[in-house]
Each structure stands twice: as C-alpha cells, then as structure tokens.
Design a protein around this motif. Structure first.
Motif, PDB file in Angstrom:
ATOM      1  N   LEU A 155       0.810  -1.299   0.095  1.00 45.19           N
ATOM      2  CA  LEU A 155      -0.029   0.232   0.011  1.00 45.19           C
ATOM      3  C   LEU A 155       0.864   1.381  -0.109  1.00 45.19           C
ATOM      4  O   LEU A 155       0.615   2.150  -0.660  1.00 45.19           O
ATOM      5  CB  LEU A 155      -0.983  -0.176   1.085  1.00 45.19           C
ATOM      6  N   ASP A 156       1.871   1.308   0.647  1.00 47.47           N
ATOM      7  CA  ASP A 156       2.965   2.488   0.732  1.00 47.47           C
ATOM      8  C   ASP A 156       3.438   2.442  -0.640  1.00 47.47           C
ATOM      9  O   ASP A 156       3.346   3.826  -1.150  1.00 47.47           O
ATOM     10  CB  ASP A 156       3.901   2.166   1.591  1.00 47.47           C
ATOM     11  N   ASP A 157       3.637   1.510  -1.572  1.00 49.77           N
ATOM     12  CA  ASP A 157       3.986   2.043  -2.959  1.00 49.77           C
ATOM     13  C   ASP A 157       2.940   2.618  -3.774  1.00 49.77           C
ATOM     14  O   ASP A 157       3.334   3.396  -4.370  1.00 49.77           O
ATOM     15  CB  ASP A 157       4.659   0.458  -3.424  1.00 49.77           C
ATOM     16  N   ALA A 158       1.843   1.928  -3.496  1.00 54.31           N
ATOM     17  CA  ALA A 158       0.594   2.329  -4.111  1.00 54.31           C
ATOM     18  C   ALA A 158       0.429   3.961  -3.824  1.00 54.31           C
ATOM     19  O   ALA A 158       0.248   4.814  -4.949  1.00 54.31           O
ATOM     20  CB  ALA A 158      -0.668   1.806  -3.969  1.00 54.31           C
ATOM     21  N   LEU A 159       0.500   4.343  -2.726  1.00 52.95           N
ATOM     22  CA  LEU A 159       0.126   5.555  -2.355  1.00 52.95           C
ATOM     23  C   LEU A 159       1.083   6.637  -2.949  1.00 52.95           C
ATOM     24  O   LEU A 159       0.997   7.633  -3.242  1.00 52.95           O
ATOM     25  CB  LEU A 159       0.026   5.786  -0.710  1.00 52.95           C
ATOM     26  N   ALA A 160       2.409   6.213  -2.618  1.00 50.63           N
ATOM     27  CA  ALA A 160       3.415   6.810  -3.273  1.00 50.63           C
ATOM     28  C   ALA A 160       3.416   7.088  -4.740  1.00 50.63           C
ATOM     29  O   ALA A 160       3.495   8.115  -5.284  1.00 50.63           O
ATOM     30  CB  ALA A 160       4.854   6.431  -3.042  1.00 50.63           C
ATOM     31  N   CYS A 161       3.248   6.056  -5.611  1.00 52.35           N
ATOM     32  CA  CYS A 161       2.846   6.154  -6.909  1.00 52.35           C
ATOM     33  C   CYS A 161       1.689   7.161  -7.265  1.00 52.35           C
ATOM     34  O   CYS A 161       1.958   7.951  -8.370  1.00 52.35           O
ATOM     35  CB  CYS A 161       2.559   4.861  -7.461  1.00 52.35           C
ATOM     36  N   TYR A 162       0.700   7.409  -6.502  1.00 55.30           N
ATOM     37  CA  TYR A 162      -0.413   8.310  -6.704  1.00 55.30           C
ATOM     38  C   TYR A 162      -0.291   9.488  -6.077  1.00 55.30           C
ATOM     39  O   TYR A 162      -1.349  10.312  -6.092  1.00 55.30           O
ATOM     40  CB  TYR A 162      -1.672   7.360  -6.659  1.00 55.30           C
ATOM     41  N   GLY A 163       0.956   9.615  -5.271  1.00 61.07           N
ATOM     42  CA  GLY A 163       1.001  11.002  -4.434  1.00 61.07           C
ATOM     43  C   GLY A 163       0.114  11.212  -3.507  1.00 61.07           C
ATOM     44  O   GLY A 163      -0.593  12.363  -3.330  1.00 61.07           O
ATOM     45  N   ILE A 164      -0.624  10.203  -2.745  1.00 61.67           N
ATOM     46  CA  ILE A 164      -1.601  10.304  -1.756  1.00 61.67           C
ATOM     47  C   ILE A 164      -0.982  10.215  -0.297  1.00 61.67           C
ATOM     48  O   ILE A 164      -0.237   9.230  -0.075  1.00 61.67           O
ATOM     49  CB  ILE A 164      -2.725   9.040  -1.973  1.00 61.67           C
ATOM     50  N   ASP A 165      -1.009  11.321   0.278  1.00 62.11           N
ATOM     51  CA  ASP A 165      -0.722  11.349   1.652  1.00 62.11           C
ATOM     52  C   ASP A 165      -1.449  10.431   2.642  1.00 62.11           C
ATOM     53  O   ASP A 165      -2.694  10.409   2.620  1.00 62.11           O
ATOM     54  CB  ASP A 165      -0.691  12.844   2.083  1.00 62.11           C
ATOM     55  N   CYS A 166      -0.821   9.849   3.722  1.00 59.61           N
ATOM     56  CA  CYS A 166      -1.431   9.018   4.401  1.00 59.61           C
ATOM     57  C   CYS A 166      -0.893   9.233   5.985  1.00 59.61           C
ATOM     58  O   CYS A 166       0.033   8.520   6.486  1.00 59.61           O
ATOM     59  CB  CYS A 166      -1.405   7.789   4.232  1.00 59.61           C
ATOM     60  N   PRO A 167      -1.242  10.349   6.670  1.00 60.95           N
ATOM     61  CA  PRO A 167      -0.494  10.712   7.767  1.00 60.95           C
ATOM     62  C   PRO A 167      -0.567   9.967   9.045  1.00 60.95           C
ATOM     63  O   PRO A 167       0.055   9.784   9.876  1.00 60.95           O
ATOM     64  CB  PRO A 167      -1.121  12.284   7.972  1.00 60.95           C
ATOM     65  N   ARG A 168      -1.853   9.258   8.924  1.00 55.09           N
ATOM     66  CA  ARG A 168      -2.051   8.091  10.119  1.00 55.09           C
ATOM     67  C   ARG A 168      -1.829   6.780   9.595  1.00 55.09           C
ATOM     68  O   ARG A 168      -2.886   5.821   9.724  1.00 55.09           O
ATOM     69  CB  ARG A 168      -3.351   8.326  10.789  1.00 55.09           C
ATOM     70  N   ARG A 169      -0.893   6.566   8.701  1.00 57.38           N
ATOM     71  CA  ARG A 169      -0.657   4.868   8.211  1.00 57.38           C
ATOM     72  C   ARG A 169      -0.443   4.027   9.172  1.00 57.38           C
ATOM     73  O   ARG A 169      -0.153   4.370  10.647  1.00 57.38           O
ATOM     74  CB  ARG A 169       0.618   5.031   7.586  1.00 57.38           C
ATOM     75  N   HIS A 170      -1.116   2.848   9.257  1.00 53.25           N
ATOM     76  CA  HIS A 170      -1.132   1.723  10.014  1.00 53.25           C
ATOM     77  C   HIS A 170      -2.204   1.977  11.444  1.00 53.25           C
ATOM     78  O   HIS A 170      -1.896   1.563  12.447  1.00 53.25           O
ATOM     79  CB  HIS A 170       0.349   1.315  10.903  1.00 53.25           C
TER      80      HIS A 170
END
Length: 242
Positions: free
Chosen positions: A189-204
């Motif tokens: 998921l980290d790879d996908a979010l990075a590919c699409y430029g999506i921030d996830c400040p509360r990952r996990h």
C-alpha cells in the motif's frame, strides 16, 4: 449453546443480511419457527444476487475495509485491535465505521509501536464479539475492497465462525492487482500511495488507512473507465488475463 449466544447468533444473521434493526427486533421474538428459517434462507439468496456481474462499477456499493491486528494468523491466536470501513458509491463516501477492539491478550510491544494502539487505548473498547454485531451489518451492504484484503477477510471469516458459527461468503476485491493492471505493480500500500501521490499521515491505523484507500479507489475507478472496464464482469475478466 446458551440462550444469549443463540440470540446474538440470530441477530447477527439478520443484520448481516441487511435487515433493518426494527425488523430484526420483531423477528427475534420468542417464536423462531421453521417458516422464519425458510424466510431467512430466501432472504440470503436474494441478498447474494443483489449485485449483478454486469452492474456498472460506478453504480456498485464498494466498502473499503481495513483491520489492525496483532499478527498474520488468527488460527495461531493473533487478534483484531481495530476495524474500520467506508461505504462508497462511484468513489464517494456515503458512510464510515471505526472501532477499537479489546483483545483477550496483551498487545505485543512492536504492534503498539507500529499502530499506536496501547493497552490504555483499548481498556474500554468493546470485545470482538460485541464489535462484530455492528461491524458486520455495515460491511455486508457492498463488495469489500482493500489492499491485500485477503489478510482482513481471513480474520473476518475466522472470528465469525469462532464466535457465531457463521460463514462469510460476500464478494471482495484486492486493490493490489488492480493497481498492477492500470498502472504498474505496487507490492505494498505504501508503494501504491507513493505512486499516486496520496498522503497517509495516520498510516497503520485502521481509519487512516481506509481514508487513504478511499482516495486510491476513486482514482482507480477513473482509470478502469479509461481502459473500457465498465462492469464487475469486465474487471474480473481483465484481472484473470493480467
């Protein structure tokens, strides 16, 4: 099986079929006749066909789901610590759900470090059997979606059988192969979010990951449309060839 357990088993069955709470209360009286059981089976069949293979993807209710767990194997005693989900139609959120879950065993330190969930956080959280009574009806209204969702579904199936002797047979779709189909392989998921430029400040965190996956899913629906993948049948066919 005691009477209280039988009551909640019947209640969970009704709610998971999408029966309104008021109707469930009426049906869960003292008379549990063969006629009611036949009605339940009929409703189960009707519910299983409510989403057709040829329905357009923008019209289908998809439920983005994530769980935080203490490990990867419910069969080996790993537990659910948090459950979150978001109902979506055409990428737009129509409802959300989030709950912490009180585990039966201490939370491993490395899991607290990863998720931020501590013993203090879950001290007054509902136990799993109680949380399932509201979580299952929420997610049962659509096709489940998540990144590596097999992990979450394996826990869902295990706990439903363990607590209520109920089987989960709802449809689910993994985002990871869809990303590979429309973009390029993103193992995590980290790879996908990075590919699409999506921030996830509360990952996990369960709700933080769901929030990020909702954004990802909305983008994927648009990219599937551009590829001419319009229906659930089209999507499964494309994934089978990929």
């Amino acid at each position: 099986m005691n009477e209280r357990h039988r009551f909640w088993q019947r209640a969970l069955r009704l709610l998971s079929l999408g029966v309104p709470r008021e109707a469930s209360s009426a049906l869960l009286g003292s008379d549990h006749s063969l006629q009611q059981e036949r009605w339940l089976r009929s409703l189960q069949r009707e519910n299983s066909h409510s989403i057709d293979w040829h329905d357009r993807l923008p019209d289908i209710p998809f439920v983005i789901m994530d769980m935080e767990t203490t490990g990867f194997s419910p069969q080996q005693g790993d537990e659910i610590l948090a459950m979150a989900a978001a109902k979506t139609v055409n990428g737009l959120v129509t409802g959300t759900y989030m709950t912490l879950v009180k585990p039966e065993k201490p939370i491993p330190e490395h899991i607290s470090d990863l998720t931020g969930i501590t013993a203090k956080d879950v001290m007054f959280a509902p136990p799993l059997a109680e949380a399932l009574r509201t979580f299952v009806p929420f997610i049962a209204t659509g096709v489940l979606v998540g990144y590596h969702i097999g992990h979450d579904v394996s826990f869902l199936r295990h706990v439903l059988w363990h607590h209520y002797r109920q089987r989960w047979s709802g449809r689910f779709i993994d985002m990871q192969p869809i990303v590979g189909l429309v973009h390029h392989p993103c193992p995590t998921l980290d790879d996908a979010l990075a590919c699409y430029g999506i921030d996830c400040p509360r990952r996990h965190t369960a709700d933080g990951d769901v929030e990020a996956m909702v954004k990802l899913w909305a983008i994927l629906l648009g990219e599937l449309h551009e590829l001419g993948i319009e229906t659930l049948h089209d999507l499964y066919a494309a994934l089978s060839r990929h």
